[in-house]
Design a protein around this motif. Structure first.
Motif, mmCIF file in Angstrom:
data_model
loop_
_atom_site.group_PDB
_atom_site.id
_atom_site.type_symbol
_atom_site.label_atom_id
_atom_site.label_comp_id
_atom_site.label_asym_id
_atom_site.label_seq_id
_atom_site.Cartn_x
_atom_site.Cartn_y
_atom_site.Cartn_z
ATOM 1 N N LEU A 165 0.850 -1.189 0.000
ATOM 2 C CA LEU A 165 0.000 0.000 0.000
ATOM 3 C C LEU A 165 0.890 1.244 0.000
ATOM 4 C CD1 LEU A 165 -2.616 -1.113 2.686
ATOM 5 C CD2 LEU A 165 -2.923 -1.114 0.188
ATOM 6 N N PRO A 166 1.498 1.551 -1.136
ATOM 7 C CA PRO A 166 2.492 2.635 -1.190
ATOM 8 C C PRO A 166 1.859 4.029 -1.293
ATOM 9 C CG PRO A 166 2.269 1.651 -3.341
ATOM 10 C CD PRO A 166 1.341 0.886 -2.437
ATOM 11 N N PHE A 167 0.894 4.317 -0.409
ATOM 12 C CA PHE A 167 0.253 5.624 -0.385
ATOM 13 C C PHE A 167 0.826 6.433 0.774
ATOM 14 C CE2 PHE A 167 -2.927 2.462 -1.822
ATOM 15 C CZ PHE A 167 -3.006 2.851 -3.152
ATOM 16 N N VAL A 168 1.080 7.711 0.533
ATOM 17 C CA VAL A 168 1.768 8.536 1.524
ATOM 18 C C VAL A 168 1.044 8.531 2.860
ATOM 19 C CG1 VAL A 168 2.507 10.877 2.079
ATOM 20 C CG2 VAL A 168 2.820 10.000 -0.245
ATOM 21 N N ALA A 169 -0.280 8.747 2.839
ATOM 22 C CA ALA A 169 -1.048 8.818 4.087
ATOM 23 C C ALA A 169 -1.021 7.489 4.836
ATOM 24 C CB ALA A 169 -2.484 9.228 3.791
ATOM 25 N N VAL A 170 -1.134 6.390 4.085
ATOM 26 C CA VAL A 170 -1.123 5.065 4.704
ATOM 27 C C VAL A 170 0.238 4.776 5.316
ATOM 28 C CG1 VAL A 170 -1.310 2.579 4.289
ATOM 29 C CG2 VAL A 170 -2.920 4.163 3.198
ATOM 30 N N LEU A 195 1.152 4.008 9.211
ATOM 31 C CA LEU A 195 1.842 2.768 9.583
ATOM 32 C C LEU A 195 3.165 3.070 10.292
ATOM 33 C CD1 LEU A 195 1.205 0.571 6.415
ATOM 34 C CD2 LEU A 195 0.121 0.373 8.658
ATOM 35 N N ASN A 196 3.850 4.127 9.882
ATOM 36 C CA ASN A 196 5.098 4.497 10.553
ATOM 37 C C ASN A 196 4.854 4.878 12.013
ATOM 38 O OD1 ASN A 196 6.889 4.053 8.441
ATOM 39 N ND2 ASN A 196 6.664 6.121 7.614
ATOM 40 N N VAL A 197 3.751 5.581 12.271
ATOM 41 C CA VAL A 197 3.411 5.943 13.650
ATOM 42 C C VAL A 197 3.176 4.685 14.478
ATOM 43 C CG1 VAL A 197 1.673 7.046 15.108
ATOM 44 C CG2 VAL A 197 2.468 8.197 13.042
ATOM 45 N N VAL A 198 2.425 3.733 13.927
ATOM 46 C CA VAL A 198 2.150 2.487 14.651
ATOM 47 C C VAL A 198 3.434 1.696 14.870
ATOM 48 C CG1 VAL A 198 0.859 0.322 14.626
ATOM 49 C CG2 VAL A 198 -0.200 2.406 13.739
ATOM 50 N N LEU A 199 4.288 1.629 13.857
ATOM 51 C CA LEU A 199 5.561 0.921 13.984
ATOM 52 C C LEU A 199 6.431 1.536 15.077
ATOM 53 C CD1 LEU A 199 6.314 0.349 10.203
ATOM 54 C CD2 LEU A 199 6.235 -1.463 11.927
ATOM 55 N N ASP A 200 6.484 2.844 15.117
ATOM 56 C CA ASP A 200 7.270 3.512 16.152
ATOM 57 C C ASP A 200 6.721 3.208 17.547
ATOM 58 O OD1 ASP A 200 8.972 4.543 14.297
ATOM 59 O OD2 ASP A 200 8.366 6.640 14.528
ATOM 60 N N ARG A 201 5.405 3.103 17.658
ATOM 61 C CA ARG A 201 4.806 2.794 18.965
ATOM 62 C C ARG A 201 5.118 1.360 19.397
ATOM 63 N NH1 ARG A 201 -1.067 5.961 18.617
ATOM 64 N NH2 ARG A 201 -0.157 8.069 18.730
ATOM 65 N N LYS A 226 12.367 11.145 4.582
ATOM 66 C CA LYS A 226 11.265 10.416 5.201
ATOM 67 C C LYS A 226 10.903 10.971 6.577
ATOM 68 C CE LYS A 226 12.849 6.145 2.970
ATOM 69 N NZ LYS A 226 13.381 4.786 3.205
ATOM 70 N N PHE A 227 11.810 11.755 7.169
ATOM 71 C CA PHE A 227 11.600 12.243 8.530
ATOM 72 C C PHE A 227 11.049 13.668 8.569
ATOM 73 C CE2 PHE A 227 15.565 9.491 9.486
ATOM 74 C CZ PHE A 227 14.789 8.343 9.469
ATOM 75 N N GLN A 228 10.647 14.189 7.416
ATOM 76 C CA GLN A 228 10.194 15.565 7.354
ATOM 77 C C GLN A 228 8.791 15.753 7.937
ATOM 78 O OE1 GLN A 228 11.605 18.364 6.181
ATOM 79 N NE2 GLN A 228 13.450 17.632 5.182
ATOM 80 N N HIS A 229 7.977 14.705 7.930
ATOM 81 C CA HIS A 229 6.542 14.878 8.121
ATOM 82 C C HIS A 229 6.039 14.512 9.513
ATOM 83 C CE1 HIS A 229 6.700 15.486 3.844
ATOM 84 N NE2 HIS A 229 7.199 14.278 3.660
ATOM 85 N N PHE A 230 6.892 13.954 10.362
ATOM 86 C CA PHE A 230 6.474 13.656 11.735
ATOM 87 C C PHE A 230 7.697 13.778 12.627
ATOM 88 C CE2 PHE A 230 7.561 9.764 9.520
ATOM 89 C CZ PHE A 230 8.406 9.102 10.392
ATOM 90 N N PRO A 231 7.498 14.180 13.902
ATOM 91 C CA PRO A 231 8.640 14.388 14.804
ATOM 92 C C PRO A 231 9.514 13.144 14.908
ATOM 93 C CG PRO A 231 6.659 15.313 15.771
ATOM 94 C CD PRO A 231 6.222 14.543 14.552
ATOM 95 N N VAL A 232 10.815 13.362 14.936
ATOM 96 C CA VAL A 232 11.759 12.253 14.993
ATOM 97 C C VAL A 232 13.034 12.722 15.691
ATOM 98 C CG1 VAL A 232 12.891 12.772 12.790
ATOM 99 C CG2 VAL A 232 12.804 10.407 13.587
ATOM 100 N N SER A 233 13.734 11.788 16.263
ATOM 101 C CA SER A 233 15.060 12.048 16.831
ATOM 102 C C SER A 233 16.068 11.237 16.024
ATOM 103 C CB SER A 233 15.119 11.636 18.303
ATOM 104 O OG SER A 233 14.126 12.302 19.058
#
Length: 300
Positions: A37-42, A46-52, A167-174
């Motif tokens: 599912l190579p959609f930006v929003a998806v 999924l990245n948020v869930v993976l980080d959690r 890839k790290f532009q759109h959500f907070p990251v360290s």
């Protein structure tokens, strides 16, 4: 090594493996979804869930370390962090234990730490695939000798850095960067003729490329100095509880526009940035010495 300590270390290691296997399954399922599912929003969701999931994994490992390893981490310096900001994190590097210490200090206090990793580490069983799914940036470094033979490879490592940071532009990251590029040993220190008593020579290029690739999103630097007063431990020493005290000092400083520029093509900027990094490392070397001689502070 006493039998009890070895048993405790073995139990701790088994718990880490079990925790990893349990978390590995949902991570791989979500990674597969990212592929189909190579959609930006998806992908962002999924990245948020993976980080959690990864944050949960670290949390369980931290409980394991506190209960079985029982190492005390004496912390001084900055503690005012938030979860909704972008950070660049640097630290001196002596042992695999450094990563556990950093995760113990910052889990759920700053956004999930993403490490710059050597490309070869993708082959580490289970963990390598998890790092890939979590979009850790894998770096390919080329030696001067190879670049001389194959000049077309020049700049390829920079392109990889930029793609990873995009890839790290759109959500907070360290973003975590060990500036020494390798773990400290007396032999490496001697081979480099390092200017610092306790540290290897820092490599400024990767840090500059990451700061510029993030287009100003990274405006705070967290600089961590880690000291093992009783000697640099192995990973298993730490799990066995042989590391009684770890001393850490944390500095937070702004990343202003003067630190951004074209490291590859602007000689004046490159010299200025390298001097800034050298000054940072000189201060860290002095802080290392102070920690070696000091008593403890807050324990984490």
């Amino acid at each position: 090594m006493p039998v009890f300590a070895a048993l405790k270390g073995s139990a701790s290691f088994i718990l880490i493996v079990m925790n990893t296997l349990i978390c590995f399954v949902p991570v791989m399922v979500l990674a597969l979804l990212k592929c189909v599912l190579p959609f930006v929003a998806v992908r962002a969701l999924l990245n948020v869930v993976l980080d959690r999931i990864a944050t949960f994994w670290i949390g369980v490992n931290n409980i394991n370390q506190r209960c079985l390893g029982r190492s005390k981490v004496d912390v001084s310096g900055a503690r005012d962090f938030v979860l909704n900001d972008w950070y660049m994190v640097t630290a001196n590097h002596q042992s695999w234990v450094d990563i556990l210490v950093l995760q113990r200090l910052f889990n759920r206090r700053i956004p999930f730490l993403k490490f710059f990793l050597k490309r070869e580490l993708i082959w580490v069983p289970f963990i390598g695939l998890a790092w890939w799914a979590l979009e850790f940036p894998f770096m390919k470094r080329y030696s001067p000798a190879l670049l001389k033979k194959r000049p077309e490879l020049k700049g390829k490592d920079i392109e990889v850095t930029k793609r990873a940071c995009d890839k790290f532009q759109h959500f907070p990251v360290s973003i975590m960067n060990f500036l020494e590029g390798t773990r400290f040993t007396g032999e490496k220190h001697h081979q480099q003729s390092s200017h610092y008593k306790h540290l290897l020579m820092p490599k400024a290029g990767g840090l500059s490329f990451a700061l510029n690739a993030m287009d100003g999103k990274l405006h705070k630097l967290i600089d961590v100095t880690i000291v093992y007063p009783n000697g640099i431990p192995s990973f298993f020493d730490y799990l066995c509880g042989k590391v009684k005290v770890i001393k850490v000092h944390i500095r937070m400083m702004p990343i202003d526009s003067a630190l951004l520029g074209d490291y590859q093509n602007d000689a004046e900027y490159r010299a200025s940035f390298q001097q800034w990094v050298n000054d940072l490392w000189q201060q860290k070397d002095q802080q290392f010495e102070r920690l070696m001689q000091s008593g403890g502070n807050d324990c984490d």
